[in-house]
Design a protein around this motif. Structure first.
Motif, PDB file in Angstrom:
ATOM      1  N   LYS A  35       0.856  -1.162   0.031  1.00 21.42           N
ATOM      2  CA  LYS A  35       0.022  -0.157  -0.035  1.00 21.42           C
ATOM      3  C   LYS A  35       0.766   1.164   0.111  1.00 21.42           C
ATOM      4  O   LYS A  35       1.739   1.426   0.849  1.00 21.42           O
ATOM      5  N   VAL A  36       0.599   2.392  -1.139  1.00 22.67           N
ATOM      6  CA  VAL A  36       1.463   3.207  -1.114  1.00 22.67           C
ATOM      7  C   VAL A  36       0.718   4.542  -0.775  1.00 22.67           C
ATOM      8  O   VAL A  36      -0.388   4.768  -1.185  1.00 22.67           O
ATOM      9  N   ILE A 120       5.896   4.749   2.164  1.00 21.95           N
ATOM     10  CA  ILE A 120       5.426   6.224   2.242  1.00 21.95           C
ATOM     11  C   ILE A 120       6.397   7.319   1.489  1.00 21.95           C
ATOM     12  O   ILE A 120       7.787   7.034   1.892  1.00 21.95           O
ATOM     13  N   ILE A 121       6.092   7.957   0.552  1.00 23.28           N
ATOM     14  CA  ILE A 121       6.795   8.720  -0.396  1.00 23.28           C
ATOM     15  C   ILE A 121       6.604  10.287   0.159  1.00 23.28           C
ATOM     16  O   ILE A 121       5.553  10.610   0.183  1.00 23.28           O
ATOM     17  N   PHE A 122       7.668  10.882   0.645  1.00 21.85           N
ATOM     18  CA  PHE A 122       7.696  12.109   1.169  1.00 21.85           C
ATOM     19  C   PHE A 122       7.865  13.167   0.190  1.00 21.85           C
ATOM     20  O   PHE A 122       9.038  12.962  -0.730  1.00 21.85           O
ATOM     21  N   ASN A 123       6.957  14.108  -0.108  1.00 19.63           N
ATOM     22  CA  ASN A 123       7.310  15.052  -1.237  1.00 19.63           C
ATOM     23  C   ASN A 123       6.682  16.409  -0.752  1.00 19.63           C
ATOM     24  O   ASN A 123       5.587  16.843  -1.355  1.00 19.63           O
ATOM     25  N   ILE A 124       7.397  17.334   0.071  1.00 24.32           N
ATOM     26  CA  ILE A 124       6.786  18.548   0.648  1.00 24.32           C
ATOM     27  C   ILE A 124       7.982  19.503   0.495  1.00 24.32           C
ATOM     28  O   ILE A 124       9.298  18.929   0.732  1.00 24.32           O
ATOM     29  N   PRO A 125       7.795  20.597   0.533  1.00 23.77           N
ATOM     30  CA  PRO A 125       8.885  21.546   0.637  1.00 23.77           C
ATOM     31  C   PRO A 125       9.668  21.225   2.158  1.00 23.77           C
ATOM     32  O   PRO A 125       8.879  21.170   3.114  1.00 23.77           O
ATOM     33  N   HIS A 126      10.979  21.297   2.077  1.00 21.04           N
ATOM     34  CA  HIS A 126      11.506  20.567   3.434  1.00 21.04           C
ATOM     35  C   HIS A 126      11.371  21.238   4.769  1.00 21.04           C
ATOM     36  O   HIS A 126      11.629  20.732   5.636  1.00 21.04           O
ATOM     37  N   GLN A 127      11.045  22.676   4.663  1.00 17.23           N
ATOM     38  CA  GLN A 127      10.661  23.238   5.815  1.00 17.23           C
ATOM     39  C   GLN A 127       9.647  22.900   6.480  1.00 17.23           C
ATOM     40  O   GLN A 127       9.495  22.959   7.880  1.00 17.23           O
ATOM     41  N   PHE A 128       8.728  22.131   5.999  1.00 19.65           N
ATOM     42  CA  PHE A 128       7.533  21.396   6.741  1.00 19.65           C
ATOM     43  C   PHE A 128       7.792  20.109   7.298  1.00 19.65           C
ATOM     44  O   PHE A 128       6.971  19.441   7.927  1.00 19.65           O
ATOM     45  N   LEU A 129       9.151  19.669   6.834  1.00 20.89           N
ATOM     46  CA  LEU A 129       9.218  18.143   7.238  1.00 20.89           C
ATOM     47  C   LEU A 129       9.156  17.664   8.673  1.00 20.89           C
ATOM     48  O   LEU A 129       8.545  16.795   9.118  1.00 20.89           O
ATOM     49  N   PRO A 130       9.821  18.633   9.452  1.00 15.96           N
ATOM     50  CA  PRO A 130      10.058  18.253  10.985  1.00 15.96           C
ATOM     51  C   PRO A 130       8.737  18.116  11.460  1.00 15.96           C
ATOM     52  O   PRO A 130       8.461  17.248  12.421  1.00 15.96           O
TER      53      PRO A 130
END
Ligand SMILES: NC(=O)c1ccc[n+]([C@@H]2O[C@H](COP(=O)([O-])OP(=O)(O)OC[C@H]3O[C@@H](n4cnc5c(N)ncnc54)[C@H](O)[C@@H]3O)[C@@H](O)[C@H]2O)c1
Ligand SMILES: O=P(O)(O)OC[C@H](O)CO
Length: 391
Positions: A35-36, A120-130
């Motif tokens: 499941k993706v 789980i594929i992460f794909n957001i502007p990295h400032q929002f990652l934490p």
């Protein structure tokens, strides 16, 4: 041979190559389809969600067809973006005019999106990652595997960290990366491009058919218009992807000043040297070959410096005299030019290490963006310390 015969021959070769890759995929078997989900729904987030949803629909023996995409919801003329995506099958704000597959489902609930996902594929502007990762802690499958499509670094208590390493540390799951010469609008229109996926099998690898491996990742990301090479050098592709955004700002400055292609090429030459040096100095596990053999290396530098958002924002700064943040706001309608944050992160890290002088281009870009140093000083700033020049 007549032109029409040559065309037929080319089309036969293409058909055969597609048939070959489909038959290889039908031989690939897994115990339970994975499941993706995709975390993020911006310009690249939505594009990658489209790519993987096409593949999950095409290979139901490998993947559950439905792909959940987490959307940081907002109102578009009074209607939620999530409901627009799910009703119209288009991300009208971040990827307009691109039809999305119906098995791609926008979801505003982060934990509901990631809770049952195997990949789980992460794909957001990295400032929002934490912030996102903090919310996910304890709310994902312990057996999940991740891929980061982000370009940037995390600079904190642990020094300078790859974003994949940050995800691994925080969530205690293996995380690879995807990076390449991939301007999202071109991939979304299905114009041919290449990319690089990097992944290392974890110590607790559960075995073929039971766990994510290189073949599974190729099946997930490869499309006829999006050619994937899968390697192990996570550090190499991530460093190149993060730092080319800083170089692209430098290119935008000289182009915006009207200095032309030679100046832009000079910035790219110095930039490539600093990218490789940064990799060797702080991530010795990265391979120099990756920079010229993989799409994630020089090819990404070239495409970003030709037509990416970072170069456009920097050009706009040069022409209008606006600040980086104002230029980003005016040009990008809510999208991010990650070089603005990355040059600051790189500056902070190099300052801590007392190594600013070793990376004159990165430092010049930082000084222009944050301290109003004049853009036309770039040649002098670089020349003073350019170690590649023979005196
Ligand atoms: N766009 C490209 O061509 C491209 C190509 C390759 C890699 N990348 C990389 O992919 C990553 C994602 O880029 P993108 O283009 O999808 O994003 P983007 O620049 O389009 O950013 C917009 C996204 O940020 C989200 N957002 C805004 N405020 C938020 C908040 N407070 N919390 C969480 N999310 C918020 C928006 O909802 C939207 O989904 C970046 O690291 C980028 O460098 C981009
Ligand atoms: O549009 P940019 O400058 O964020 O660059 C996009 C991609 O990273 C190119 O591969």
């Amino acid at each position: 041979m007549a032109a029409s015969d040559r065309l037929n021959q080319t089309s036969n070769i293409l058909d055969k190559s597609i048939q070959k890759s489909n038959s290889q995929l039908s031989l690939l078997q897994v115990d339970t389809p994975f499941k993706v989900c995709v975390v993020g729904s911006g310009n690249w987030g939505t594009t990658i969600a489209k790519v993987v949803s096409e593949n999950t629909a095409q290979h139901p023996h490998l993947f559950e067809p439905k792909v959940n995409m987490w959307v940081f919801d907002e109102k578009i003329e009074g209607t939620s973006l999530v409901s627009i995506i799910n009703n119209k099958h288009e991300n009208v704000k971040y990827l307009p005019n691109i039809p999305l597959p119906e098995n791609l489902v926008a979801n505003p609930d982060l934990l509901n999106t990631v809770g049952d996902a195997d990949i789980i594929i992460f794909n957001i502007p990295h400032q929002f990652l934490p912030k996102i990762v903090q919310q996910m802690k304890g709310n994902i499958k312990p057996t999940a595997r991740a891929i980061s499509c982000l370009k940037g670094f995390e600079v904190g208590k642990k020094g300078v960290q790859l974003l994949s390493a940050y995800v691994e540390d925080e969530l205690d799951i293996p995380c690879g990366a995807l990076s390449g010469a991939n301007l999202a609008p071109e991939v979304a229109k299905e114009n041919w491009s290449e990319t690089t996926v990097a992944y290392q099998l974890p110590k607790d690898y559960r075995g073929d058919g039971k766990d994510v491996d290189h073949r599974v990742l190729k099946a997930l990301f490869h499309r006829p218009y999006f050619h994937v090479s899968v390697i192990e050098d996570i550090a190499g592709i991530s460093i190149a992807g993060a730092l080319k955004n800083v170089v692209a700002l430098g290119c935008g400055f000289v182009e915006g000043l009207g200095w032309g292609n030679n100046a832009s090429a000079a910035i790219q030459r110095v930039g490539l040297g600093e990218i490789i040096k940064f990799g060797q100095m702080f991530f010795p596990e990265s391979r120099v070959e990756t920079y010229y053999q993989e799409s994630a290396g020089v090819a990404d530098l070239i495409t970003t410096c030709s037509g990416g958002r970072n170069v456009r924002v920097a050009k706009h700064m040069a022409k209008s005299g606006k600040s980086a943040l104002d230029a980003e706001k005016e040009l990008l309608n809510g999208q991010s030019a990650q070089g603005i944050i990355t040059c600051k992160e790189v500056h902070e890290w190099l300052e801590t290490c007392e190594l600013l002088h070793e990376f004159p281009l990165f430092e010049a870009v930082y000084q222009i963006v944050y301290n109003n140093v004049a853009m036309d000083k770039i040649p002098d700033l670089i020349d003073e310390l350019d170690e590649f020049r023979v005196e």
